[in-house]
Write an enzyme that holds these catalytic residues in place. Structure first.
Site, PDB file in Angstrom:
ATOM      1  N   ASP A  15      -9.687  -4.795  -2.419  1.00  0.00           N
ATOM      2  CA  ASP A  15      -8.635  -3.919  -2.927  1.00  0.00           C
ATOM      3  C   ASP A  15      -7.561  -4.824  -3.530  1.00  0.00           C
ATOM      4  O   ASP A  15      -6.775  -5.432  -2.806  1.00  0.00           O
ATOM      5  CB  ASP A  15      -8.097  -3.075  -1.768  1.00  0.00           C
ATOM      6  N   GLN A  73      -2.439  -4.861  -5.001  1.00  0.00           N
ATOM      7  CA  GLN A  73      -1.207  -5.658  -4.929  1.00  0.00           C
ATOM      8  C   GLN A  73      -1.406  -7.092  -5.424  1.00  0.00           C
ATOM      9  O   GLN A  73      -0.417  -7.815  -5.585  1.00  0.00           O
ATOM     10  CB  GLN A  73      -0.676  -5.686  -3.486  1.00  0.00           C
ATOM     11  N   CYS A 122       1.864   4.278   3.434  1.00  0.00           N
ATOM     12  CA  CYS A 122       0.433   4.632   3.433  1.00  0.00           C
ATOM     13  C   CYS A 122      -0.374   3.652   4.269  1.00  0.00           C
ATOM     14  O   CYS A 122      -1.496   3.267   3.884  1.00  0.00           O
ATOM     15  CB  CYS A 122      -0.136   4.686   2.019  1.00  0.00           C
ATOM     16  N   HIS A 158      -4.354  -0.128   3.299  1.00  0.00           N
ATOM     17  CA  HIS A 158      -3.713   1.080   2.760  1.00  0.00           C
ATOM     18  C   HIS A 158      -4.643   2.258   3.085  1.00  0.00           C
ATOM     19  O   HIS A 158      -5.857   2.073   3.172  1.00  0.00           O
ATOM     20  CB  HIS A 158      -3.605   0.876   1.241  1.00  0.00           C
ATOM     21  N   LYS A 161       0.485  -0.578 -11.435  1.00  0.00           N
ATOM     22  CA  LYS A 161       1.134  -1.604 -10.611  1.00  0.00           C
ATOM     23  C   LYS A 161       1.216  -2.944 -11.352  1.00  0.00           C
ATOM     24  O   LYS A 161       1.766  -3.915 -10.847  1.00  0.00           O
ATOM     25  CB  LYS A 161       0.380  -1.786  -9.291  1.00  0.00           C
TER      26      LYS A 161
HETATM   27  N1  PLP Z   1      -4.269  -0.311  -2.047  1.00  0.00           N
HETATM   28  C1  PLP Z   1      -3.085  -0.911  -1.895  1.00  0.00           C
HETATM   29  C2  PLP Z   1      -2.999  -2.214  -1.154  1.00  0.00           C
HETATM   30  C3  PLP Z   1      -1.942  -0.318  -2.420  1.00  0.00           C
HETATM   31  O1  PLP Z   1      -0.755  -0.908  -2.274  1.00  0.00           O
HETATM   32  C4  PLP Z   1      -2.061   0.914  -3.116  1.00  0.00           C
HETATM   33  C5  PLP Z   1      -0.870   1.602  -3.642  1.00  0.00           C
HETATM   34  O2  PLP Z   1       0.213   1.459  -3.161  1.00  0.00           O
HETATM   35  C6  PLP Z   1      -3.320   1.476  -3.260  1.00  0.00           C
HETATM   36  C7  PLP Z   1      -4.404   0.840  -2.712  1.00  0.00           C
HETATM   37  C8  PLP Z   1      -3.537   2.755  -3.987  1.00  0.00           C
HETATM   38  O3  PLP Z   1      -3.253   2.613  -5.345  1.00  0.00           O
HETATM   39  P1  PLP Z   1      -3.249   3.867  -6.312  1.00  0.00           P
HETATM   40  O4  PLP Z   1      -2.358   4.901  -5.659  1.00  0.00           O
HETATM   41  O5  PLP Z   1      -2.681   3.348  -7.587  1.00  0.00           O
HETATM   42  O6  PLP Z   1      -4.644   4.348  -6.445  1.00  0.00           O
END
Ligand code: PLP
Length: 403
Positions: free
Chosen positions: A198, A201, A362, A121, A224
């Site tokens: 990270d 998900q 993203c 992401h 999430k």
């Molecule tokens: N990393 C992953 C794999 C994601 O799917 C997301 C959000 O869609 C993020 C990071 C970023 O999360 P946040 O916008 O809640 O900080």
């Protein structure tokens, strides 16, 4: 799992959109909130609200107990060794930025390297690029197969004596691939390199045990995992967090301040400048307790059943292209149908009450790797049903026939 009972916990699921029952398949972006989470937030504002940590008065102490109790709930949920290792952030993005900034400041110099992957992401790419601009570090990228699995041999080859950290997604938000992070952490540790996972998900979809994974850092977002927006978590091993400089300066993160010299607070407060989102952390703890009460095993089984059913039914559609067919796959499905633009598909499905996400999610570098501009993405939550997948399939067929 009693889905009817679970669905009744989520008031929004009884909404109609354009006169059709809402089918919410955008859980990868954010999940809906059960009534108990919203009630806990309202209740705290109405009857407890006071700033935490510094107050001698009753409400402040009660709010502090709730806030620190939430930290203990998070600790248990991810099986951290101690609450000192649980830092509250705004979300995954802030947690990754914190590590990139603080670890980069302390341990990385020009020519040093960070290993990330093709399927990251943007929030696990851009913070490292900002560090690259500031300090001249280099990003090394793990390639993947067409099925969406990381090439572990290539990963191993990326290590050099300049590798300082690995930062990878547990589950891809586009492909649904569940990366073998435990094995990848083992590889990194064999090279003496720490790893940031990270978990944005993965936390909603699998049991997380940071000690078993042996992750050095682990980031996730409350929203999430059925919790409120604006609150997330960075887990970090104490031995690493102790060595990092603070992220931001302000109240809460200090021990004592004079104009000549400031000393910093102990963990985890050293990384929590300013008034924390203490109401948000209560909501997050409620959400984690809600998930635990259902049981992660049940959630995983439900996820797998929905994913297998959706994959099978989607593949029956003429012109269907699915992106991400890893052997270990979570309930995130990206697809395109014929030459129908993802945006058109998403817009027309919306008119049928079906909420999917469209675009690059993203993850523009991943889109480039796949040779596309975007996909339609359906991502499931614990309240979704096979009947809703049938509605999606019918909807896609209707759109396909229109084109
Ligand atoms: N990393 C992953 C794999 C994601 O799917 C997301 C959000 O869609 C993020 C990071 C970023 O999360 P946040 O916008 O809640 O900080």
């Amino acid at each position: 799992m009693d889905i009817t009972k679970i669905r009744a916990d989520f008031p929004i699921l009884s909404r109609e959109i354009y006169g059709k029952p809402l089918v919410y398949f955008d859980n990868g972006a954010t999940t809906q909130k059960p009534r108990c989470v919203v009630d806990a937030i309202v209740e705290e504002y109405y009857s407890v609200n006071a700033n935490v940590h510094r107050g001698v008065h009753f409400l402040s102490q009660q709010a502090t107990e709730l806030h620190e109790g939430s930290r203990e709930t998070v600790r248990q949920f991810v099986n951290a060794h101690s609450t000192s290792e649980v830092i509250f952030t705004r979300g995954t993005t802030e947690a990754i930025n914190l590590v990139a900034f603080c670890f980069g400041e302390e341990f990385m110099n020009e020519g040093d390297e960070v290993i990330i992957s093709t399927m990251e992401h943007h929030s696990n790419i851009v913070p490292w690029q900002l560090l690259a601009a500031r300090k001249g570090i280099t990003l090394k990228v793990i390639p993947m197969t067409d099925q969406g699995e990381l090439l572990l041999d290539e990963y191993e080859k990326l290590f050099s004596e300049r590798t300082k950290i690995v930062s990878i997604a547990h589950i891809s938000n586009v492909l649904g691939t569940i990366n073998p992070v435990k094995e990848m952490i083992e590889t990194a540790h064999a090279h003496g390199v720490p790893v940031l996972i990270d978990g944005a998900q993965s936390v909603p979809h699998m049991q997380i045990d940071v000690q078993d994974l042996d992750a050095d850092f682990f980031a996730f977002s409350g929203h999430k995992v059925y919790g409120p927006t604006g609150v997330g978590v960075l887990y970090g091993k104490e031995e690493w967090l102790d060595k990092l400089p603070p992220y931001q300066g302000g109240g809460e993160m200090i021990q004592s301040v004079s104009f000549e010299k400031t000393t910093f607070n102990e963990l985890p407060f050293k990384f929590e400048a300013g008034t924390p989102d203490y109401i948000g952390t209560t909501g997050l703890a409620k959400a984690l307790n809600y998930v635990s009460a259902i049981g992660m095993d049940q959630i995983v089984a439900h996820d797998q059943e929905l994913t297998a059913y959706a994959m099978q039914r989607l593949k029956e559609i003429e012109g269907m292209r699915i992106f991400g067919e890893a052997e270990h796959k979570s309930s995130v499905i990206s697809f395109l149908v014929g030459n129908i633009h993802h945006f058109d598909m998403g817009t027309l499905l919306d008119r049928l009450g079906i909420a999917v996400r469209t675009g690059h999610h993203c993850a523009e570098p991943l889109m480039r790797r796949l040779g596309i501009e975007g996909t339609v993405r359906a991502s499931f939550g614990l309240y979704n049903t096979k009947e809703e997948i049938d509605s999606l399939i019918d909807g896609i067929e209707r759109v396909r026939k229109m084109f």
